[in-house]
Every structure is written in C-alpha cells, then in structure tokens.
Design a protein around this motif. Structure first.
Motif, PDB file in Angstrom:
ATOM      1  N   ILE A 201       0.876  -1.177   0.000  1.00 11.30           N
ATOM      2  CA  ILE A 201       0.000   0.000   0.000  1.00 11.30           C
ATOM      3  C   ILE A 201       0.913   1.227   0.000  1.00 11.30           C
ATOM      4  CG2 ILE A 201      -1.768   1.288   1.258  1.00 11.30           C
ATOM      5  CD1 ILE A 201      -2.779  -1.420   2.307  1.00 11.30           C
ATOM      6  N   ILE A 221      -3.414   3.071   7.807  1.00 12.72           N
ATOM      7  CA  ILE A 221      -2.841   1.779   7.416  1.00 12.72           C
ATOM      8  C   ILE A 221      -2.512   1.139   8.766  1.00 12.72           C
ATOM      9  CG2 ILE A 221      -1.164   0.591   5.951  1.00 12.72           C
ATOM     10  CD1 ILE A 221      -2.911   2.794   4.521  1.00 12.72           C
ATOM     11  N   VAL A 237      -6.457  -1.684   6.306  1.00 13.31           N
ATOM     12  CA  VAL A 237      -6.771  -0.250   6.258  1.00 13.31           C
ATOM     13  C   VAL A 237      -8.035  -0.018   7.073  1.00 13.31           C
ATOM     14  CG1 VAL A 237      -7.484   1.658   4.753  1.00 13.31           C
ATOM     15  CG2 VAL A 237      -5.657   0.109   4.014  1.00 13.31           C
ATOM     16  N   GLN A 266     -11.918   5.650  -2.607  1.00 13.39           N
ATOM     17  CA  GLN A 266     -11.265   5.509  -3.915  1.00 13.39           C
ATOM     18  C   GLN A 266     -10.796   6.863  -4.446  1.00 13.39           C
ATOM     19  OE1 GLN A 266     -10.595   2.561  -5.304  1.00 13.39           O
ATOM     20  NE2 GLN A 266      -9.524   3.550  -6.993  1.00 13.39           N
ATOM     21  N   VAL A 269      -7.744   7.939  -1.984  1.00 15.27           N
ATOM     22  CA  VAL A 269      -6.542   7.106  -2.187  1.00 15.27           C
ATOM     23  C   VAL A 269      -6.773   6.217  -3.421  1.00 15.27           C
ATOM     24  CG1 VAL A 269      -4.844   5.612  -1.041  1.00 15.27           C
ATOM     25  CG2 VAL A 269      -6.372   7.003   0.347  1.00 15.27           C
ATOM     26  N   LEU A 272      -5.221   2.592  -3.929  1.00 16.45           N
ATOM     27  CA  LEU A 272      -5.504   1.516  -2.980  1.00 16.45           C
ATOM     28  C   LEU A 272      -5.909   0.239  -3.718  1.00 16.45           C
ATOM     29  CD1 LEU A 272      -5.360   1.646   0.116  1.00 16.45           C
ATOM     30  CD2 LEU A 272      -7.843   1.912   0.145  1.00 16.45           C
TER      31      LEU A 272
END
Length: 344
Positions: A201, A221, A237, A266, A269, A272
């Motif tokens: 990640i 995270i 996450v 989304q 990040v 992801l």
C-alpha cells in the motif's frame, strides 16, 4: 461469599473488575453481549491480519492524569502500549501530551485488565432484565437461565442502561433518569479492509485525518500505525466516517453505506488495491458528546443490594475517562463488599 457481576467488557468494565481483585470474597463475573472483549476498544481479525475499528490511540496528558498516570506506566512496562512513532498527517496534539498505540491491537489493553481481574468472562451474554429477588439481583439475558448476584455494575453505554427491563425501571428515580437521559453520543461507521500477505500500500503516511470530505474523517494503514510488519499477516486499512455522515446514515442499509464509503475512499486514495475482505462496523455510541452533569464517574441506582453504573458517559470519552470511572466504581463498590467478608 459475594457474587459480583460486571456488565460490559469494555475498558471501564475490565479495569473496574481488575481493581476489585482481592476485595471480593467470592467471585467476579463479566458479561458482554459481543463475541469478544474491547467494546469500543475492539480489534477485528481477518485473513491473518487485524485492525482496530474503534479507538486508534491512547493519549496521555500527564498534568491531567494525576493518580491515573500509573495505569499508562504499567501498560508501557508490559509492552501493551508503545509510543506512536509512525507519521500521522493532520493530527492535532496538545502540548505535553503523549500518544501510544497497542502493537497487538487496541483490544489487548482490555484483555490485559480482564486477565488481571481473574474474573470469569462470558461473551454473547445480552442482559435484558434486572429484578430484585430475596435481597439479590436476578439478572436475565436473551440466552441462558437467569442468575442471581449480590452486586451488579453496569458499564455499557447509558442508552442501553435505560433500555433494561424489570425492577430497574422503577428503581431509577426521576432525577437520575433525567441525568441519564441527558447523556448523548456521536455516531459513525468504520470500515476495515483486509489484504493478502505481501500486498503493498503505497502511501507516505501511516494515518491521515481528512478535513475536506463529507464522508471520511480518518484513514489508517493499521499495521503501519501500530508499527508491526509480519510476512504472514497482510496489511489492513481502517476508515472512520465523519460524525455527520454517521448520524445521517445511522439506520441505512449497511451494504449501501459500505459502498458510499468505498467510493469516497477511492477518490482520496486512488492507488488503494482491492481488498480480500471488508468489515463494516456501525458505532451507534461512538464518543460521548455530553456526559452526566458534573462527571461523577459513577451513579448508585440502588444501595442494598448494590446496583451501580459507570463508564465514559459519566466522565469523558477517552482512556483517561474510562480509568477514572473504573476507579470511582471500585471505590464505591468496596465498602459494600465488607458485609460479605465474614460470610461463607
């Protein structure tokens, strides 16, 4: 021999039970309606990974902690807590405060106190009724026969205390009822995203507070936040929604809520990867926004037999508030146990 029941295996209940160890000539039992320990300090495990879906950090403000400072020191000395060293963007820290994480998951703090208490702990025990029977409390639950106890300590969120049936309904006096009804909580959702071992990640932070999104307030995270790396366990996450979003969608279909949160995530990040599994948690009682007036730490509802309640609704919503309530509960309960010291 006294039988003491603590309802709620969150931080206040667990620490309260631990503080009563040695004071009870008899037994302490802890019941919780969930499948495991922690309450809002719970850790969810999946795909050989884990995630803190509730409380994220333990913050100590030494000048405010006073006699509770030893609780932080004890947890640090046992490795239950460790200083937060991972980068957290947007975190506002008060001067002199220290932030800690729990490497084994935040529920390990509660489990430590439950183990220390020596109590008999049972899960999936949903208490529904409290009634007086021959000088004791008869406690009924959704599954299993009623049981009798000499002392009952209630540590669940205040609205759940007010939902209990039986003699307790008439025992709570008007003044107490008004005080209890004045307690309010914020609500929010949390998502846990679990990944296969070896999944990368790529973000520069371990956690981030979001200020410009109507849905998401916090992303972590989780394994990076707790500073644990394991080749066997995949990363996880954690996403916390804003309080406004939580309130607006409190009674919405969880599957729909999950999709809304994921779509916002989304955008925030975009890199992801797709998780192998997702857990959606609704916190109807997330944090106390208004506590019982004057924050007494506990409230005695009935003296003989003793029925007393506590929790962060009687102080404030953080580690320190829960420990303060646990200390207040133990201090109030101990004198009532003396009548059983010479009994058999």
């Amino acid at each position: 021999m006294a039988r003491v029941l603590v309802v709620g295996a969150g931080l206040t209940g667990a620490a309260g039970a631990a503080l009563l160890r040695g004071a009870v000539r008899g037994s302490v039992t802890v019941w919780d309606k969930a499948r495991g320990a922690g309450g809002r300090m719970s850790t969810t495990r999946a795909d050989r990974g884990s995630a803190d879906l509730g409380a994220q950090f333990v913050t100590c403000e030494p000048e405010l902690a006073g006699p509770r400072l030893s609780f932080y020191e004890e947890l640090l000395s046992h490795g239950i807590l460790k200083p937060l060293t991972a980068p957290v963007e947007g975190m506002v820290a008060r001067e002199g405060s220290c932030n800690y994480v729990a490497p084994q998951g935040i529920s390990s703090v509660v489990k430590y106190y439950l183990e220390l208490s020596g109590a008999e702990v049972s899960y999936e025990q949903h208490v529904t009724h409290l009634s007086l029977r021959d000088g004791r409390w008869e406690v009924s639950r959704k599954a299993g026969p009623p049981e009798e106890f000499d002392v009952v300590i209630l540590t669940m969120p205040v609205p759940q205390i007010l939902q209990l049936q039986g003699d307790i309904v008439n025992i709570i006096n008007e003044s107490q009822k008004q005080q209890l009804e004045s307690v309010s909580y914020s609500s929010r959702y949390a998502l846990g995203l679990f990944y296969e071992a070896g999944t990368g990640i790529a973000v520069p932070w371990a956690a981030q507070y979001i200020t410009d999104n109507p849905c998401i307030r916090f992303i972590s995270i989780d394994n990076k936040k707790r500073n644990i790396e394991s080749p066997e366990a995949g990363p996880s996450v954690v996403v916390h929604t804003t309080v406004t979003f939580g309130s607006e969608h409190l009674d919405s279909d969880p599957a729909e809520v999950q999709q809304i949160i994921l779509s916002h995530l989304q955008r925030i990040v975009p890199s992801l990867p797709k998780p192998s599994s997702i857990k959606c948690q609704k916190w109807r009682y997330s944090q106390v926004t208004r506590a019982v007036p004057n924050c007494p730490g506990q409230m005695i509802l009935h003296t003989q037999p003793l029925l007393i309640c506590g929790g962060d609704g009687f102080t404030r919503s953080n580690f320190d508030g829960c420990i303060e309530s646990a200390m207040s509960l133990a201090e109030a309960v101990k004198p009532h146990l003396q009548q059983f010291q010479s009994g058999c």
